[in-house]
Write a protein that holds these residues in place. Structure first.
Motif, short mmCIF file in Angstrom:
data_model
loop_
_atom_site.label_atom_id
_atom_site.label_comp_id
_atom_site.label_asym_id
_atom_site.label_seq_id
_atom_site.Cartn_x
_atom_site.Cartn_y
_atom_site.Cartn_z
N LEU A 47 0.82 -1.21 0.00
CA LEU A 47 0.00 0.00 0.00
C LEU A 47 0.85 1.26 0.00
O LEU A 47 0.57 2.22 -0.72
CB LEU A 47 -0.94 -0.02 1.21
N LEU A 48 1.93 1.26 0.80
CA LEU A 48 2.79 2.43 0.85
C LEU A 48 3.50 2.65 -0.48
O LEU A 48 3.61 3.77 -0.97
CB LEU A 48 3.82 2.29 1.98
N ARG A 49 3.96 1.55 -1.10
CA ARG A 49 4.61 1.69 -2.40
C ARG A 49 3.62 2.19 -3.44
O ARG A 49 3.95 3.07 -4.25
CB ARG A 49 5.20 0.34 -2.83
N ALA A 50 2.42 1.66 -3.43
CA ALA A 50 1.39 2.12 -4.39
C ALA A 50 1.10 3.60 -4.20
O ALA A 50 0.93 4.35 -5.17
CB ALA A 50 0.11 1.30 -4.20
N THR A 51 1.06 4.02 -2.94
CA THR A 51 0.76 5.43 -2.65
C THR A 51 1.84 6.33 -3.24
O THR A 51 1.52 7.37 -3.87
CB THR A 51 0.67 5.65 -1.14
N PHE A 52 3.10 5.93 -3.10
CA PHE A 52 4.16 6.77 -3.65
C PHE A 52 4.25 6.65 -5.17
O PHE A 52 4.65 7.62 -5.84
CB PHE A 52 5.49 6.47 -2.96
N TYR A 53 3.86 5.52 -5.71
CA TYR A 53 3.74 5.45 -7.18
C TYR A 53 2.71 6.47 -7.67
O TYR A 53 2.90 7.15 -8.68
CB TYR A 53 3.34 4.05 -7.62
N LEU A 54 1.59 6.57 -6.96
CA LEU A 54 0.56 7.54 -7.33
C LEU A 54 1.10 8.96 -7.20
O LEU A 54 0.85 9.82 -8.06
CB LEU A 54 -0.68 7.37 -6.46
N LEU A 55 1.84 9.22 -6.15
CA LEU A 55 2.36 10.56 -5.92
C LEU A 55 3.34 11.00 -7.00
O LEU A 55 3.42 12.17 -7.34
CB LEU A 55 3.02 10.65 -4.54
N ILE A 56 4.11 10.04 -7.55
CA ILE A 56 5.04 10.41 -8.62
C ILE A 56 4.39 10.30 -10.00
O ILE A 56 5.04 10.51 -11.02
CB ILE A 56 6.34 9.57 -8.58
N GLY A 57 3.11 9.95 -10.02
CA GLY A 57 2.37 9.93 -11.28
C GLY A 57 2.50 8.63 -12.06
O GLY A 57 2.26 8.61 -13.26
N ASN A 58 2.84 7.53 -11.40
CA ASN A 58 2.98 6.25 -12.08
C ASN A 58 1.81 5.35 -11.71
O ASN A 58 1.94 4.40 -10.93
CB ASN A 58 4.31 5.60 -11.71
N ALA A 59 0.66 5.63 -12.27
CA ALA A 59 -0.55 4.87 -11.94
C ALA A 59 -0.45 3.43 -12.41
O ALA A 59 -1.00 2.52 -11.77
CB ALA A 59 -1.78 5.55 -12.57
N ASN A 60 0.24 3.19 -13.52
CA ASN A 60 0.37 1.82 -14.03
C ASN A 60 1.10 0.93 -13.04
O ASN A 60 0.78 -0.26 -12.91
CB ASN A 60 1.12 1.83 -15.37
N ALA A 61 2.08 1.48 -12.34
CA ALA A 61 2.79 0.69 -11.34
C ALA A 61 1.99 0.57 -10.05
O ALA A 61 2.09 -0.44 -9.33
CB ALA A 61 4.16 1.33 -11.05
N ALA A 62 1.19 1.59 -9.75
CA ALA A 62 0.43 1.59 -8.50
C ALA A 62 -0.71 0.57 -8.53
O ALA A 62 -0.99 -0.08 -7.51
CB ALA A 62 -0.14 2.98 -8.25
N LYS A 63 -1.35 0.41 -9.67
CA LYS A 63 -2.58 -0.40 -9.72
C LYS A 63 -2.36 -1.86 -9.29
O LYS A 63 -3.16 -2.38 -8.48
CB LYS A 63 -3.20 -0.35 -11.11
N PRO A 64 -1.33 -2.56 -9.77
CA PRO A 64 -1.16 -3.96 -9.31
C PRO A 64 -0.99 -4.08 -7.80
O PRO A 64 -1.51 -5.03 -7.19
CB PRO A 64 0.10 -4.42 -10.05
#
Length: 609
Positions: free
Chosen positions: A334-351
């Motif tokens: 969850l924390l990694r996904a959150t920071f993926y979203l913050l840097i604008g990498n939604a494709n990495a966040a979704k999985p």
């Protein structure tokens, strides 16, 4: 305060009313006071200087010169919203029409009269729907017309282009309109017809330049040309953003943005401070993870880096926890996904979000938080149905989670479902009565509903609600900010300025507030120097504040400083947190580029500040 109060700040930055972010922020396409004007008009400096300010698009009233109609045609005297389908009887006035005097005039008039007769015959065929015969007549008129009769000759080419248009021969339309414009550079009908042909030929850049010239020549009064400009700018913006966003370098937002983002959650385990000392599993669920100093945990290291604001190392440490399948794997995902979203990498966040949501054994608050963030991501991607489903699922699995209702309320505002938004804010307040943010955003939702419905009594009730919120929660900067936007709408500028000062006192490092206050100076006092000084201060505080660069670019367009404006828009593009936001910024930048080209080609410039 505003920089990232919504679940995903970029959603509201692109779609919510106002500017900055949060429910009241973001520089959206239409909020109270916008009248639904497309935001690309800001970069075109639509007819008169336009200012995006504190929740609305404001028009400074300015005298415009009316274009004079006369001479031999109607290019300068088009009716507003008129259809440009029929051929012309005479050419438009421009570039020195009139017959020469002297001994050769009689012969020239005979040639011109024969050309006019051929054109008139072509017009009859055109009206009868016999376009091939009309083209033959217009061709004859072109061949008969004296070459020095620029205005008449331009009309014949434009009429033939109109006939080609009916046959959908777009290349020929563009060629004939080009001839007409070469002869008469400010020929509105020919420019607009060529713009439509370029649209059909998928020549978006050329279409934009032509329709920009038309908009300026018509004083931005014709709905047809305005809609075409809006359409092509959106298409260009989406195309460029799709390519740019796919290849962009991930960029960590400013610490202020990140802290503001996490502060919008109260039931988020991963954003809670680390505890000094060990706790039992039962206590951990309620208060946060126990810090086991001797434990080699990538997740705990990531949390430590978070407290130290060393955000660049968080994703890699979370990855270590996930690869080791450690005991904090769900939290790390969850924390990694959150920071993926913050840097604008939604494709990495979704999985990562998908996996957390599917972990039935995971803490329910982790799963609910993942659903909130995935729902916000879907909204950012303009998939409101999927977004709504995720928020509803979060409410089903964790009905006592105040964050669900708070963030779903913001989603409902974006979807113009204000009554449902208020219901969600009320539930959030019931669960967490001390939630100042939810109470302030509820007031803004009620204000927006009253304002768009032009209900003066409800407006007054909403304004009273703001007063109660700031009295009850004097440390809530968002309350002052949203109240300031409403006050600006009501033209209570002095009081709005005081509210922004309160925000700055509470959050001196919030760049967005300085932008709002700067825009207020422009609308209130027409103090351009002070406004730019405050917006420059915002960039000094946070050089990653895309909203500040966007606003600065918009103002520079209005000042006629196209090169600087384009530079500001490009800086904002590089900082954009979503593809949707990037597409909007490209639209502004392309509009400025088009205006530059039109100025070079035709010497056309809208009024400047």
């Amino acid at each position: 305060m505003a920089a990232s109060k919504p679940v995903e700040a970029a959603v509201v930055a692109a779609a919510a009313p106002g500017s900055g972010s949060g429910v009241g922020g973001g520089g959206g396409t239409a909020g109270p006071g916008t009248g639904g004007l497309p935001r690309w008009q800001l970069a075109l400096a639509v007819g008169a200087p336009l200012l995006l300010g504190a929740g609305a698009v404001y028009l400074w009233s300015r005298q415009r010169r009316r274009r004079e109609a006369g001479g031999r045609g109607d290019a300068g005297g088009l009716k507003r919203n008129s259809e440009r389908k029929t051929p012309e009887g005479r050419a438009s006035p421009a570039l020195g029409s009139g017959h020469p005097e002297g001994s050769g005039a009689h012969l020239e008039m005979n040639s011109l009269d024969r050309a006019q007769a051929a054109k008139n015959k072509g017009n009859k065929y055109f009206k009868a729907g016999k376009y091939e015969q009309a083209i033959q007549c217009y061709t004859e008129a072109i061949s008969l017309c004296p070459t020095e009769k620029n205005v008449d000759l331009s009309t014949f080419y434009q009429n033939r282009a109109a006939a080609f248009e009916q046959l959908q021969k777009w290349k020929e339309v563009a060629q004939d309109c080009t001839k007409a414009v070469e002869l008469n550079p400010k020929y509105v009908k020919a420019l607009f017809r060529r713009a439509k042909a370029h649209e059909k030929l998928d020549n978006k850049k050329e279409c934009l330049e032509d329709v920009t010239a038309v908009c300026i020549l018509e004083g931005f009064q014709n709905q047809q040309s305005m809609l075409l400009a809006d359409k092509v700018l959106k298409l260009l913006g989406k195309e460029k953003a799709k390519e740019k966003y796919k290849n962009r370098e991930p960029l960590m937002p400013s610490p202020q943005f990140i802290k503001s983002y996490f502060s919008s959650f109260t039931d988020d385990i991963i954003s809670q401070p680390m505890l000094k000392g060990e706790k039992s599993d039962e206590d951990k669920d309620k208060e946060g993870e126990a810090l086991e100093v001797k434990e080699n945990s990538g997740y705990l290291k990531a949390k430590q880096y978070m407290e130290e604001e060393n955000y660049d190392k968080i994703i890699s440490e979370c990855s270590k926890e996930i690869e080791a399948q450690g005991k904090y794997m769900a939290e790390a995902l969850l924390l990694r996904a959150t920071f993926y979203l913050l840097i604008g990498n939604a494709n990495a966040a979704k999985p990562d979000l998908d996996k957390v949501i599917s972990l039935k054994e995971a803490n329910v608050k982790l799963r609910a938080n993942a659903l909130i963030k995935r729902g916000s991501m879907y909204m950012q991607q303009q998939q409101p149905l999927l977004s709504t489903q995720d928020f509803n699922m979060a409410a089903d699995i964790d009905p006592q989670n105040a964050d669900v209702y708070h963030h779903r309320g913001q989603l409902k505002i974006l979807l113009d479902q204000v009554e449902e938004a208020v219901t969600d804010f009320d539930e959030c307040i019931r669960l967490r009565p001390e939630s100042a943010l939810a109470q302030a955003q509820k007031c803004f939702a009620l204000y927006r509903q009253a304002y768009t419905g032009n209900n003066s009594s409800q407006i007054q009730a909403a304004m009273k609600g703001f007063e109660e919120v700031i009295k009850k929660f004097p440390r809530c900067a968002e309350g002052y900010a949203l109240y300031a936007q409403a006050l600006t709408d009501q033209q209570q500028f002095g009081k709005a300025d005081e509210m922004y000062d309160k925000c700055i006192d509470l959050e001196p490092d919030n760049a967005t507030t300085y932008v709002h206050k700067g825009l207020l100076q422009l609308q209130w006092k027409q103090d351009l120097d002070r406004g730019l000084e405050l917006i420059s201060k915002a960039i000094e505080i946070d050089n990653k504040c895309d909203f500040a660069y966007e606003t600065m670019g918009t103002i520079e367009v209005q000042r006629g400083n196209m090169e600087k404006a384009i530079d500001m828009f490009n800086k904002a593009i590089n900082l954009a947190k979503s593809e949707m936001e990037m597409a909007h910024l490209y639209s502004l930048c392309d509009a400025a580029h088009a205006q530059t080209e039109v100025a070079k080609k035709y010497g056309l410039k809208p009024p400047t500040l």
